[in-house]
Each structure stands twice: as C-alpha cells, then as structure tokens.
Design an enzyme around this catalytic site. Structure first.
Site, PDB file in Angstrom:
ATOM      1  N   HIS A   1     -13.041   2.871   0.127  1.00  0.00           N
ATOM      2  CA  HIS A   1     -12.954   1.891   1.224  1.00  0.00           C
ATOM      3  C   HIS A   1     -13.565   0.546   0.813  1.00  0.00           C
ATOM      4  O   HIS A   1     -13.973  -0.248   1.662  1.00  0.00           O
ATOM      5  CB  HIS A   1     -13.653   2.384   2.513  1.00  0.00           C
ATOM      6  CG  HIS A   1     -12.923   3.515   3.192  1.00  0.00           C
ATOM      7  ND1 HIS A   1     -13.580   4.598   3.714  1.00  0.00           N
ATOM      8  CD2 HIS A   1     -11.618   3.720   3.432  1.00  0.00           C
ATOM      9  CE1 HIS A   1     -12.702   5.432   4.250  1.00  0.00           C
ATOM     10  NE2 HIS A   1     -11.494   4.912   4.084  1.00  0.00           N
TER      11      HIS A   1
ATOM     12  N   ARG B   1      -2.776  -2.157  -3.198  1.00  0.00           N
ATOM     13  CA  ARG B   1      -3.975  -1.345  -3.007  1.00  0.00           C
ATOM     14  C   ARG B   1      -3.896  -0.183  -4.000  1.00  0.00           C
ATOM     15  O   ARG B   1      -2.945   0.606  -3.968  1.00  0.00           O
ATOM     16  CB  ARG B   1      -4.009  -0.806  -1.591  1.00  0.00           C
ATOM     17  CG  ARG B   1      -5.216   0.027  -1.358  1.00  0.00           C
ATOM     18  CD  ARG B   1      -5.275   0.472   0.068  1.00  0.00           C
ATOM     19  NE  ARG B   1      -6.564   1.087   0.314  1.00  0.00           N
ATOM     20  CZ  ARG B   1      -6.963   1.448   1.513  1.00  0.00           C
ATOM     21  NH1 ARG B   1      -6.203   1.221   2.546  1.00  0.00           N
ATOM     22  NH2 ARG B   1      -8.124   2.008   1.670  1.00  0.00           N
TER      23      ARG B   1
ATOM     24  N   GLU C   1      -8.076  -5.101   5.274  1.00  0.00           N
ATOM     25  CA  GLU C   1      -7.931  -4.801   3.841  1.00  0.00           C
ATOM     26  C   GLU C   1      -6.731  -5.538   3.244  1.00  0.00           C
ATOM     27  O   GLU C   1      -6.777  -5.974   2.095  1.00  0.00           O
ATOM     28  CB  GLU C   1      -7.771  -3.291   3.648  1.00  0.00           C
ATOM     29  CG  GLU C   1      -9.059  -2.543   3.957  1.00  0.00           C
ATOM     30  CD  GLU C   1      -8.839  -1.114   4.408  1.00  0.00           C
ATOM     31  OE1 GLU C   1      -8.323  -0.917   5.529  1.00  0.00           O
ATOM     32  OE2 GLU C   1      -9.190  -0.197   3.664  1.00  0.00           O
TER      33      GLU C   1
ATOM     34  N   ASN D   1       0.879  -1.174   0.000  1.00  0.00           N
ATOM     35  CA  ASN D   1       0.000   0.000   0.000  1.00  0.00           C
ATOM     36  C   ASN D   1       0.916   1.223   0.000  1.00  0.00           C
ATOM     37  O   ASN D   1       1.495   1.570   1.025  1.00  0.00           O
ATOM     38  CB  ASN D   1      -0.883  -0.029   1.256  1.00  0.00           C
ATOM     39  CG  ASN D   1      -1.854   1.131   1.294  1.00  0.00           C
ATOM     40  OD1 ASN D   1      -1.850   1.997   0.419  1.00  0.00           O
ATOM     41  ND2 ASN D   1      -2.674   1.156   2.321  1.00  0.00           N
TER      42      ASN D   1
ATOM     43  N   ARG E   1     -10.370  15.662   6.741  1.00  0.00           N
ATOM     44  CA  ARG E   1     -11.225  16.054   5.596  1.00  0.00           C
ATOM     45  C   ARG E   1     -12.614  16.426   6.117  1.00  0.00           C
ATOM     46  O   ARG E   1     -13.105  15.811   7.060  1.00  0.00           O
ATOM     47  CB  ARG E   1     -11.354  14.894   4.605  1.00  0.00           C
ATOM     48  CG  ARG E   1     -10.047  14.495   3.957  1.00  0.00           C
ATOM     49  CD  ARG E   1     -10.190  13.208   3.162  1.00  0.00           C
ATOM     50  NE  ARG E   1      -9.265  12.205   3.612  1.00  0.00           N
ATOM     51  CZ  ARG E   1      -9.365  10.894   3.340  1.00  0.00           C
ATOM     52  NH1 ARG E   1     -10.357  10.435   2.609  1.00  0.00           N
ATOM     53  NH2 ARG E   1      -8.458  10.045   3.790  1.00  0.00           N
TER      54      ARG E   1
END
Ligand code: AMP
Length: 397
Positions: free
Chosen positions: A183, A95, A381, A10, A243
C-alpha cells in the site's frame, strides 16, 4: 481537443482498472475518465465514468473479445483513442505490486528493467504476472511509449533494518525473505498531502490506517515510512476483507503437514476465504456487515476493530508516541462507525473523537484539545502513479 495526458493502469487477475489524467496549462494533472474491465476471461464487462462519476459506458462483452489482460488493454486504449482523439499520451504509469528490495522509487521500464521485474514474480505470484502482462502488451504495440512502473513496496524502503528483517538465518534475508510492506502508493500520497491537510502533524509521528478490502497500517515519522503491518506479502498484519492478517506460522505447518493442504488450497484459503468473509460467513463488504443482524458479522467487525487497535498500539510503541491517526481507503473514508470504534479503543493513547465531525467525515475528526489528533484523508493511488509517470518522462532528456 488537443493536450497531453498520462494513462494509469492497474492490472489484476480478472480486472483491469485505468484512469486518464490530463495536464492543464500549469502542468497539473486532472482526472478525465476512470474505467474498468471486469470479468476478464469469464464474463467481461466494460465500464467508464467521467471525473464526476457519471457513467459514460457500461456494457457486457463476449468472452472471446477479452480473454486476457492484453485484450483488456487493447479495449481500453481503443476507447480512449476514440474519445480523446488528438490528445498526446505522454506515458503510461502502472501499479506494480512488488519492487523487491532494489526498487526504492518508480522507474521507466526498458528492456533491462522489464527482465529484472520478471525475476520478482515469485515474490508476488498472484499479482505480478498481470501487472507485467499490461506493460508487455503496450511494449508490443507501442514500444516507444514511455512506461513507468510504480511499486507498492517502494515507499517502505525507508524502514530501518529492524523493520525489514525476519528472525530467520541471514541467508533467507539475502534471498529476499524480507518485510517489504505494501500500500506504499497510498501512504506516499497521504504523506504528500498531510502538510496541507494536517500541517500540525505532518512532521511528527503519524499512523495511517489504510482500511479497504486490503488493509494495513503504516507508521510515518516526518512523512517517511518507518514500519508497517504488512510484511513479505500482503497477507500479514490486520485482518482484511478476505485475508486473515497475522497468523501463527504454526497454523500453516499444521495445515500442510497434518491436514495435507496443498499450496494452492492454502493460497486460496489465505487470500480469498478468510478475514471478514471467513469470520462472518456473510461477506467481505463492510457495508453489508454493518447492516447484518448475523452474530458472526458483528463478531467479524469486533475482530477487525480489535486488531486495528492492537496494531496502532504496536506502531505507537515503534514511533515512541503518537501525534496523529489518519484513516483512509474505502472503510477508513466512508465508515464513521468503524472510525469511532477504533478511536474509542485507542482512547488510552490520548485520542478523543468529535462525534459530529466524524459523522460528517470532516478532515479533522478529533475533539478540540485531544492530545492526539485524528483525521480522514481520502487516498488517491492513481493520481500518485500519474504524478510519478509524469515526473519521470519530464526528467528524460
Ligand atoms: P477499497 O478496497 O479501498 O475500495 O475499500 C473497499 C471496502 O470499503 C469494502 O469493504 C467496502 O464495504 C468498504 N466501504 C465502502 N464504502 C463504505 C461505506 N459507506 N460504509 C462502510 N464501508 C464502506
């Protein structure tokens, strides 16, 4: 020791995370080590932990050694080769944040796919170049090693068109201005384990709250994503660590048109300075906010909970009711106070909390007899990516 393994990568702008999974005799994947190169190009640090979280390496490096993603890949791979000599690496799973409208599942990266993925960079300019740099680095040094791109958007391609479109003239949709959702690897993992963990809701109407530093919610119907709070970019939806979540586009027009903000400063404001950090003035880290006596820190938490509850109401409307609510990711898995507050705000939906089960972090945290059940399900993940990469190389002739 010899065996077969899958490497998961990732790659971000300043850090590279990697996990090595080994296959046992039954072809099941097990985490062997998880590592991280932080501070790429600034103050590089290299850390590796074993499957039990025990530290194997932690050292600072000279910036000249790790200037960019490809240096971090080389560092990680050299360490892995040294520690897993004799092991056969079957594939690398990456990813990749954006798969556009076309990638509905993971894909083996060949020349044509790589060229195609490069075209998606304008849709995720902050993440995509780094994801692709990691793939490119391995293609250059070991072109025969299978690499698999696993997309954060792919799981949401089951959305009905109503949840895929913005109310703009159709030409923008055709040009790729769509609600992609993110996600997806986390939601896919959760949807995959629900039949074992919570069989009574796995086939029903479920909202998954992925509450980490990035945060979103996903409406699942019988394990398929039908809507989510993130849209064209990972900025939309609920407030996050740094965010803002949903924002009237008029604010952006004002900031650019009247305040002369450049795209770069706006991007910085929206990705790095807003959300829990911007509201609290303290931190984006929920642990620090929960401990803080600053009124703005408490306001930031109130705001986070309020907008999660509001989004749950909206997604429950999309699903036509609700059978289960699942909490996952850093905050969802570890912050009972936030879970309790969200469930309380959703009591009108028929969710009642079992306070003790929630404090203990049990899988099921709703009270007996609660019409809608509530759950804590750790996401994974990396394992999802490893499984995809393994499945694709196994399927190759
Ligand atoms: P993630 O992006 O999934 O790694 O989640 C990161 C977020 O989880 C940060 O806001 C952390 O503060 C939060 N987090 C992790 N552990 C805890 C905890 N024990 N209590 C509250 N928040 C936590």
């Amino acid at each position: 020791m010899s065996g077969h393994s899958i490497l998961v990568v990732n790659a971000g702008s300043s850090s590279l995370k990697f996990s090595l999974f080994r296959l046992d005799a039954a072809d099941t994947l097990h985490l062997a080590v998880h590592g991280q190169v932080d501070g790429i190009g600034t103050r590089p640090q290299f850390k590796v932990k074993d499957d039990a979280g025990r530290r194997l390496v932690e050292r600072e490096l000279d910036v000249a050694e790790v200037r960019e993603v490809k240096d971090a890949i080389a560092l990680a791979r050299a360490w892995l080769r040294g520690h897993f000599a004799g092991e056969t690496l079957l594939a690398v799973g990456h990813r990749v944040v954006h798969g556009g409208a076309g990638y509905t599942r993971p894909v083996l990266v060949d020349d044509a796919v790589f060229a195609d993925l490069e075209k998606l960079t304008p849709f995720a300019p902050l993440h995509h170049p780094h994801n692709l740099a990691a793939i490119r680095a391995i293609r250059e040094t070991q072109p025969q090693l299978p690499q698999v791109a696993c997309f954060d958007t792919a799981f949401h391609r089951s959305h009905p068109q109503l949840a895929d479109v913005y109310a703009l003239p159709w030409e923008y949709y055709a040009a790729g201005v769509r609600r992609y959702g993110f996600h997806g690897l986390s939601y896919e993992y959760i949807a995959g384990v629900l039949p074992q963990v919570a069989p009574e809701i796995a086939n029903g109407r479920v909202i998954v709250a992925h509450l980490g530093n990035g945060a979103s919610l996903c409406a699942l119907h019988a394990g398929k994503s039908v809507d989510s709070t993130m849209g064209f970019s990972p900025l939309d939806g609920i407030p996050m660590g740094t965010r803002p979540g949903e924002l009237d586009p008029g604010v952006l027009l004002y900031l650019v048109g009247q305040r002369g903000m450049t795209p770069a400063t706006l991007e910085n404001l929206l990705y790095k300075e807003s959300g829990l950090l911007g509201l609290s003035g303290v931190s984006n880290d929920m642990r620090l906010l929960l401990e803080s006596a600053e009124p703005h820190a408490q306001f930031a938490i109130d705001y986070f909970v309020h907008y999660i509850a509001k989004a749950i109401g909206a997604l429950a409307a999309v699903l036509g009711g609700l059978d289960g609510l699942v909490f996952t990711a850093g905050i969802g898995e570890n912050a009972p106070e936030i879970r309790a507050r969200v469930v309380k705000a959703c009591a009108w939906l028929g969710i009642a909390l079992d306070g003790e089960a929630n404090q203990r972090g049990n899988a099921c945290i709703s009270a007996a007899g609660s019409a809608v059940s509530a759950w804590v399900v750790p996401t994974n993940e990396e394992l999802m990516i490893a499984r995809h990469a393994h499945a694709l190389v196994k399927a190759e002739p």
